[in-house]
Design an enzyme around this catalytic site. Structure first.
Site, PDB file in Angstrom:
ATOM      1  N   LYS A  73       0.800  -1.239   0.000  1.00 26.38           N
ATOM      2  CA  LYS A  73       0.000   0.000   0.000  1.00 26.38           C
ATOM      3  C   LYS A  73       0.832   1.288   0.000  1.00 26.38           C
ATOM      4  CE  LYS A  73      -4.207  -1.499   2.372  1.00 26.38           C
ATOM      5  NZ  LYS A  73      -5.104  -1.151   3.477  1.00 26.38           N
ATOM      6  N   ASN A  94      -5.194   2.081  -1.259  1.00 25.83           N
ATOM      7  CA  ASN A  94      -5.795   0.743  -1.388  1.00 25.83           C
ATOM      8  C   ASN A  94      -6.601   0.603  -2.674  1.00 25.83           C
ATOM      9  OD1 ASN A  94      -8.138   2.119  -0.809  1.00 25.83           O
ATOM     10  ND2 ASN A  94      -8.908   0.603   0.623  1.00 25.83           N
ATOM     11  N   ALA A 134      -3.322   3.611  16.134  1.00 25.28           N
ATOM     12  CA  ALA A 134      -2.472   4.480  15.307  1.00 25.28           C
ATOM     13  C   ALA A 134      -1.846   3.682  14.163  1.00 25.28           C
ATOM     14  CB  ALA A 134      -1.387   5.125  16.174  1.00 25.28           C
ATOM     15  N   GLY A 135      -2.455   2.541  13.829  1.00 28.60           N
ATOM     16  CA  GLY A 135      -1.972   1.727  12.710  1.00 28.60           C
ATOM     17  C   GLY A 135      -2.701   2.102  11.426  1.00 28.60           C
ATOM     18  N   ALA A 137      -5.625   1.049   9.864  1.00 25.12           N
ATOM     19  CA  ALA A 137      -7.068   1.338   9.901  1.00 25.12           C
ATOM     20  C   ALA A 137      -7.329   2.633  10.660  1.00 25.12           C
ATOM     21  CB  ALA A 137      -7.810   0.178  10.570  1.00 25.12           C
ATOM     22  N   TYR A 237     -13.717  -6.680  12.550  1.00 23.13           N
ATOM     23  CA  TYR A 237     -14.915  -7.352  11.996  1.00 23.13           C
ATOM     24  C   TYR A 237     -14.906  -8.859  12.221  1.00 23.13           C
ATOM     25  CZ  TYR A 237     -11.617  -7.946   8.128  1.00 23.13           C
ATOM     26  OH  TYR A 237     -10.502  -8.233   7.396  1.00 23.13           O
ATOM     27  N   GLY A 259     -17.076  -3.756  12.612  1.00 28.18           N
ATOM     28  CA  GLY A 259     -16.312  -3.298  11.454  1.00 28.18           C
ATOM     29  C   GLY A 259     -16.753  -3.846  10.109  1.00 28.18           C
TER      30      GLY A 259
END
Ligand code: NAD
Length: 290
Positions: A73, A94, A134-135, A137, A237, A259
């Protein structure tokens, strides 16, 4: 499928690794067929060091657009001709649309998050939002909420290797969206976290906590901070309903969502960018997400 594909069928695909488990080919091919579009979607296993070669090959082959998953990405964001504001701020793509030989990079993760809230009657504009994480997603969610007019963003992350990324996100949002008040705090400072939650309209978990094998955990241990007006959303999710969401529901929060909707709507946003058409989301949800 054999009747559908012709010499003129346009190609879309997913690149990254691993991709064998991906639900994207089924979701997009079903949607192309349902909307009568002469397109097909495949998944290609591409390691990071082959990203540039793969992107050049897709251009040569006339690929109309592609999705990008880990670990490609960030590299793809460096290779495209133009980036959307969200992709620029996140530093990762993405979804790439190919038009007249040029590559347009987008990031639809945050769009999916915001749309999922909208489907649940919640607008992020003017809202105070606390985001744990803080990643990848979390960054996408924070950036999109800022771009879509959130009033205040309070980011909490444990002091691990992702904390510096959260600090970078704060700086980038401050520069590009100065109207949004944004700050980051260590997740270990529980009193500050609970004070932020009490003052927030929306609370988001975008960490891996709640996802298997951490599915018996929630980062909000004191459930008394879940006030009835609080909107609670999880990026996780799997499972569909995390302990975090269950606790919020039990405490009477008016909206508490997992999610899966974010996942559905980020795909629908990519489908719209690829084709200009709406994905048949009700059927896609029933068939592939339920
Ligand atoms: P990542 O590896 O980029 O970031 C991981 C985050 O989790 C970091 O903020 C890290 O500090 C935090 N974390 C990990 N273990 C923790 C712990 N024990 N305590 C506190 N914090 C912890 O991951 P990501 O890609 O951002 O994914 C995060 C979650 O979001 C995953 O469950 C993933 O499946 C989900 N996700 C959902 C969607 C969607 O469309 N719904 C999209 C992307 C990711």
């Amino acid at each position: 499928m054999e009747k559908r594909i012709t010499g003129r069928t346009g190609m879309f695909c997913l690149i990254g690794t691993p991709v064998g488990h991906s639900g994207s080919p089924a979701m997009y091919n079903y949607s192309f067929a349902q909307t009568g579009l002469d397109y097909a979607y495949l998944a290609y296993d591409v390691p990071l060091e082959k990203t540039e070669e793969a992107v050049n090959a897709l251009k040569v082959l006339g690929c109309k657009g592609f999705n990008v998953t880990m670990p490609c990405k960030t590299r793809v964001a460096e290779l495209v001709d133009e980036l959307s504001d969200a992709a620029k701020l996140i530093g990762a793509c993405n979804t790439v649309v190919v038009k007249d030989g040029k590559l347009y990079g987008n990031n639809t993760d945050g769009m999916g998050f915001v749309r999922n809230l909208k489907e649940n009657g919640v607008d992020v504009k003017g809202k105070k939002i606390t985001v744990m994480g803080a990643g990848g997603a979390a960054t996408a969610i924070q950036v999109q909420c800022a771009l879509d007019g959130a009033k205040k963003l309070s980011i909490f992350n444990r002091k691990d290797e992702f904390y510096a990324n959260g600090e970078k996100t704060v700086k980038k949002i401050q520069q590009m969206v100065p109207d949004c008040e944004v700050s980051i705090h260590p997740l270990e400072e529980t009193d500050a976290l609970y004070a932020a939650i009490k003052d927030s309209d929306i609370l988001v978990n975008a960490t891996k906590v709640g996802m298997k094998p951490l599915d018996d955990q929630s980062l909000v241990e004191d459930v008394s901070v879940f006030h009835p007006d609080l909107v609670v959303a999880d990026a996780v999710y799997n499972p569909k309903e995390t302990k975090f969401v269950q606790d919020a529901k039990a405490a009477g929060c008016k909206v508490a969502v997992g999610g899966i909707g974010m996942l559905l709507w980020q795909g629908a946003a990519a489908f719209k960018l690829f084709t200009g058409e709406d994905m048949p989301t009700d059927e896609v949800y029933e068939l592939f997400f339920k």
